[in-house]
Scaffold this active site. Structure first.
Site, PDB file in Angstrom:
ATOM      1  N   GLU A  59       0.826  -1.201   0.000  1.00 48.64           N
ATOM      2  CA  GLU A  59       0.000   0.000   0.000  1.00 48.64           C
ATOM      3  C   GLU A  59       0.866   1.260   0.000  1.00 48.64           C
ATOM      4  O   GLU A  59       1.971   1.275   0.551  1.00 48.64           O
ATOM      5  CB  GLU A  59      -0.920   0.007   1.228  1.00 48.64           C
ATOM      6  CG  GLU A  59      -1.962  -1.113   1.164  1.00 48.64           C
ATOM      7  CD  GLU A  59      -3.083  -0.989   2.196  1.00 48.64           C
ATOM      8  OE1 GLU A  59      -4.249  -1.125   1.800  1.00 48.64           O
ATOM      9  OE2 GLU A  59      -2.805  -0.763   3.384  1.00 48.64           O
ATOM     10  N   CYS A  72       3.568   8.581   0.719  1.00 53.05           N
ATOM     11  CA  CYS A  72       4.128   7.705   1.740  1.00 53.05           C
ATOM     12  C   CYS A  72       4.329   6.343   1.077  1.00 53.05           C
ATOM     13  O   CYS A  72       3.354   5.714   0.653  1.00 53.05           O
ATOM     14  CB  CYS A  72       3.129   7.615   2.899  1.00 53.05           C
ATOM     15  SG  CYS A  72       3.627   6.476   4.185  1.00 53.05           S
ATOM     16  N   CYS A  80       6.435  -6.623   7.288  1.00 53.44           N
ATOM     17  CA  CYS A  80       7.495  -6.073   8.130  1.00 53.44           C
ATOM     18  C   CYS A  80       7.802  -7.101   9.209  1.00 53.44           C
ATOM     19  O   CYS A  80       6.913  -7.806   9.667  1.00 53.44           O
ATOM     20  CB  CYS A  80       6.999  -4.775   8.779  1.00 53.44           C
ATOM     21  SG  CYS A  80       8.239  -3.965   9.813  1.00 53.44           S
ATOM     22  N   CYS A 116       6.228  -4.371  15.935  1.00 55.41           N
ATOM     23  CA  CYS A 116       5.661  -3.340  16.832  1.00 55.41           C
ATOM     24  C   CYS A 116       4.209  -3.685  17.158  1.00 55.41           C
ATOM     25  O   CYS A 116       3.423  -4.023  16.272  1.00 55.41           O
ATOM     26  CB  CYS A 116       5.745  -1.960  16.195  1.00 55.41           C
ATOM     27  SG  CYS A 116       7.435  -1.430  15.870  1.00 55.41           S
ATOM     28  N   CYS A 163       1.067  -1.802  15.323  1.00 51.10           N
ATOM     29  CA  CYS A 163       1.110  -1.535  13.881  1.00 51.10           C
ATOM     30  C   CYS A 163       0.549  -2.692  13.067  1.00 51.10           C
ATOM     31  O   CYS A 163       0.905  -3.854  13.293  1.00 51.10           O
ATOM     32  CB  CYS A 163       2.555  -1.266  13.477  1.00 51.10           C
ATOM     33  SG  CYS A 163       2.749  -0.851  11.739  1.00 51.10           S
ATOM     34  N   SER A 179      11.191   6.350  15.313  1.00 49.99           N
ATOM     35  CA  SER A 179       9.984   5.959  16.043  1.00 49.99           C
ATOM     36  C   SER A 179      10.387   5.610  17.467  1.00 49.99           C
ATOM     37  O   SER A 179      10.801   4.490  17.744  1.00 49.99           O
ATOM     38  CB  SER A 179       9.341   4.750  15.349  1.00 49.99           C
ATOM     39  OG  SER A 179       9.014   5.088  14.026  1.00 49.99           O
ATOM     40  N   LEU A 180      10.260   6.564  18.355  1.00 48.44           N
ATOM     41  CA  LEU A 180      10.725   6.372  19.730  1.00 48.44           C
ATOM     42  C   LEU A 180       9.601   5.795  20.605  1.00 48.44           C
ATOM     43  O   LEU A 180       9.750   4.743  21.198  1.00 48.44           O
ATOM     44  CB  LEU A 180      11.243   7.713  20.275  1.00 48.44           C
ATOM     45  CG  LEU A 180      11.894   7.689  21.651  1.00 48.44           C
ATOM     46  CD1 LEU A 180      13.063   6.733  21.708  1.00 48.44           C
ATOM     47  CD2 LEU A 180      12.351   9.109  22.035  1.00 48.44           C
ATOM     48  N   CYS A 234      -1.159   6.400   9.833  1.00 46.88           N
ATOM     49  CA  CYS A 234       0.061   5.717  10.280  1.00 46.88           C
ATOM     50  C   CYS A 234      -0.275   4.397  10.962  1.00 46.88           C
ATOM     51  O   CYS A 234      -1.122   4.347  11.846  1.00 46.88           O
ATOM     52  CB  CYS A 234       0.818   6.552  11.306  1.00 46.88           C
ATOM     53  SG  CYS A 234       1.215   8.173  10.730  1.00 46.88           S
TER      54      CYS A 234
HETATM   55  N1  SAH Z   1       9.352   0.873  10.114  1.00 49.21           N
HETATM   56  C1  SAH Z   1       9.533   2.296  10.083  1.00 49.21           C
HETATM   57  C2  SAH Z   1       8.665   2.934   9.048  1.00 49.21           C
HETATM   58  C3  SAH Z   1       7.184   2.927   9.356  1.00 49.21           C
HETATM   59  S1  SAH Z   1       6.767   4.567   9.586  1.00 49.21           S
HETATM   60  C4  SAH Z   1       9.324   2.861  11.486  1.00 49.21           C
HETATM   61  O1  SAH Z   1       8.956   2.108  12.361  1.00 49.21           O
HETATM   62  O2  SAH Z   1       9.586   4.032  11.712  1.00 49.21           O
HETATM   63  C5  SAH Z   1       5.252   4.487  10.303  1.00 49.21           C
HETATM   64  C6  SAH Z   1       5.178   5.314  11.562  1.00 49.21           C
HETATM   65  O3  SAH Z   1       3.883   5.125  12.112  1.00 49.21           O
HETATM   66  C7  SAH Z   1       6.171   4.844  12.604  1.00 49.21           C
HETATM   67  O4  SAH Z   1       6.577   5.919  13.410  1.00 49.21           O
HETATM   68  C8  SAH Z   1       5.319   3.898  13.403  1.00 49.21           C
HETATM   69  O5  SAH Z   1       5.862   3.654  14.681  1.00 49.21           O
HETATM   70  C9  SAH Z   1       4.017   4.646  13.432  1.00 49.21           C
HETATM   71  N2  SAH Z   1       2.869   3.816  13.724  1.00 49.21           N
HETATM   72  C10 SAH Z   1       2.734   2.490  13.534  1.00 49.21           C
HETATM   73  N3  SAH Z   1       1.528   2.082  13.953  1.00 49.21           N
HETATM   74  C11 SAH Z   1       0.895   3.180  14.403  1.00 49.21           C
HETATM   75  C12 SAH Z   1      -0.389   3.414  14.913  1.00 49.21           C
HETATM   76  N4  SAH Z   1      -1.262   2.424  15.091  1.00 49.21           N
HETATM   77  N5  SAH Z   1      -0.713   4.677  15.259  1.00 49.21           N
HETATM   78  C13 SAH Z   1       0.170   5.686  15.070  1.00 49.21           C
HETATM   79  N6  SAH Z   1       1.384   5.531  14.581  1.00 49.21           N
HETATM   80  C14 SAH Z   1       1.744   4.287  14.242  1.00 49.21           C
END
Ligand code: SAH
Length: 341
Positions: A85, A98, A105, A109, A112, A207-208, A326
C-alpha cells in the site's frame, strides 16, 4: 539502474552512449512504462530493448479516496502477485507520497498493522520508485515530497532503499530533493551509524514512542536488541555527523506512554538534542487493542514538552476512514484471508 549502469548496458548492446540518457529521461522524467512509448527511438530499437529489458511498473489493484480530506490510498500489485500500500496526501505545499519499503514487516511493533503477519520480502529499488511514478500517472500530479513511512522497515532493506534514494533524487532523473524526503526507522542502530556516514540531506525520523526501556520493550521488540540509550546514542552521533535535526515520532497510547511522568522522562532523555518531536495519537488497529490518548492528554503531553523548550507538533490524522493513517497499512490479502472482509 542508475545512469552509469544504464549507459554500460546500452553501450554493451553496441548502441551509442547518448541513447542511455534518452531512455533514462523517458523513464524518470516522462514516467513512461513501456519502450513503445519512447517515440524518439526507432521502432526496431524499441523492439530490441523490449526483448532485453523489463520496465517494472506497479499495477493499481484498488484505489480509495478519503471522504474527509481527499487522501488517496493505493493497493498496488507486484509482478509476483504480492501487494503493498501507498498513500498520497495533499498539503498546502504540494503532494506527499508515503511509500512502502517491504512486503510486510518483521519488526513486530505491537500497535502496527503492517507487521501482523511478518515480512514476505524486500522491495527492489524499482518497486519503491514505481509507487511514486504510478501515483503521479494516475492522479496526473507532480509529487514533491516522499516519506518512507509506509509498510516495512527501510533500514532492514538498506541497500535497495539507498539505491531508491539515489534514483529519486538524481538531477538527471526525477530530481526530488533530499530535503523533501523523510526516512523513518524503528531504531536499527548499526544502520543509523552507517546512514550518518553518507551525510544525506534527508530528514531522519525515529519511532521512539517511549521514554524508557520498560515501556518501549513492551511496545517494540526491536528495543530488546538495541535499547533506548543505544538508540539515543546513535541519534546524537547522527546529528553530530550530518547537522540535521532528527524528528522523533511518539505515538500516544492511552494509559501506556501518555502520562505526565512519561513527558518528564522524555524531556530528560532528549535534553539538549537538535530534534523535533512529532506526537501521533495512536491510530486504532483492530487486532492490537491499543487505545488513543484523549485530546486532553495529548494537549497536556505536548504542553509539558513545549514548556521545556522542545519543538513539538501533533500529527494531523489523514485518511483514517480508509485505513490510510500511520500504522494502518497492510497487505490487504492478509485481512481478507483472516477475516473474510
Ligand atoms: N518501520 C519504520 C517505518 C514505518 S513509519 C518505522 O517504524 O519508523 C510508520 C510510523 O507510524 C512509525 O513511526 C510507526 O511507529 C508509526 N505507527 C505504527 N503504527 C501506528 C499506529 N497504530 N498509530 C500511530 N502511529 C503508528
Amino acid at each position: 539502474m542508475n545512469l552509469t549502469e544504464l549507459t554500460a548496458a546500452v553501450t554493451g548492446m553496441g548502441l551509442p552512449k547518448f541513447r542511455a540518457g534518452q531512455i533514462y529521461r523517458w523513464l524518470h522524467q516522462a514516467g513512461v512504462t513501456a519502450f513503445s512509448e519512447m517515440t524518439d527511438l526507432s521502432l526496431s530499437l524499441r523492439e530490441r530493448l523490449d526483448d532485453s529489458f523489463v520496465i517494472f511498473s506497479c499495477g493499481i489493484e484498488k484505489k480509495q479516496v478519503s471522504a474527509y480530506d481527499s487522501t488517496v490510498k493505493y493497493l498496488f500489485s507486484l509482478h509476483d502477485g504480492e501487494w503493498i500500500e501507498s498513500v498520497v496526501m495533499k498539503y498546502k505545499y504540494g503532494y506527499t507520497i508515503c511509500v512502502s519499503s517491504q512486503v510486510g514487516c518483521r519488526m513486530g511493533c505491537k500497535f502496527c498493522a503492517s507487521t501482523l503477519n511478518g515480512v514476505v520480502r524486500n522491495l527492489a529499488p524499482s518497486e519503491i520508485l514505481s509507487q511514486v511514478y504510478a501515483a503521479e500517472r494516475d492522479l496526473q500530479v507532480r509529487i514533491s515530497h516522499v516519506v518512507m513511512m509506509g509498510m516495512g522497515e527501510p533500514l532492514d532493506n538498506y541497500d535497495n532503499v539507498m539505491k531508491f534514494l539515489e534514483l529519486i533524487s538524481d538531477e538527471n532523473g526525477r530530481n526530488i530533493s533530499m530535503r523533501h524526503i523523510s526516512l523513518s526507522t524503528c531504531g536499527v542502530v548499526p544502520r543509523i551509524y552507517e546512514l550518518a556516514e553518507k551525510k544525506l540531506q534527508l530528514t531522519l525520523s525515529v519511532s521512539l514512542h517511549a521514554p524508557n526501556d520498560e515501556i518501549r520493550s513492551s511496545m517494540m521488540p526491536v528495543n530488546r536488541k538495541w535499547q533506548v540509550s543505544e538508540l539515543i546514542g546513535a541519534c546524537r552521533a547522527y546529528t553530530e555527523k550530518t547537522s540535521r535535526r532528527i524528528s522523533f515520532e511518539y505515538a500516544l497510547v492511552s494509559g501506556k506512554n501518555d502520562t505526565p511522568a512519561c513527558a518528564e522522562e522524555l524531556s530528560r532523555l532528549l535534553k539538549g538534542m537538535l530534534c523535533h518531536i512529532n506526537l501521533i495519537p495512536v491510530n486504532e488497529v483492530r487486532e492490537t487493542g491499543m487505545r488513543k490518548s484523549t485530546p486532553e492528554n495529548v494537549k497536556r503531553f505536548a504542553s509539558a514538552l513545549a514548556a521545556k523548550g522542545f519543538a513539538v507538533t501533533v500529527r494531523r490524522e489523514l485518511g483514517s476512514d480508509i485505513d490510510a493513517a500511520c500504522g494502518q497499512l497492510r497487505r490487504r490479502a492478509v485481512r481478507e484471508q483472516t477475516n473474510g472482509d
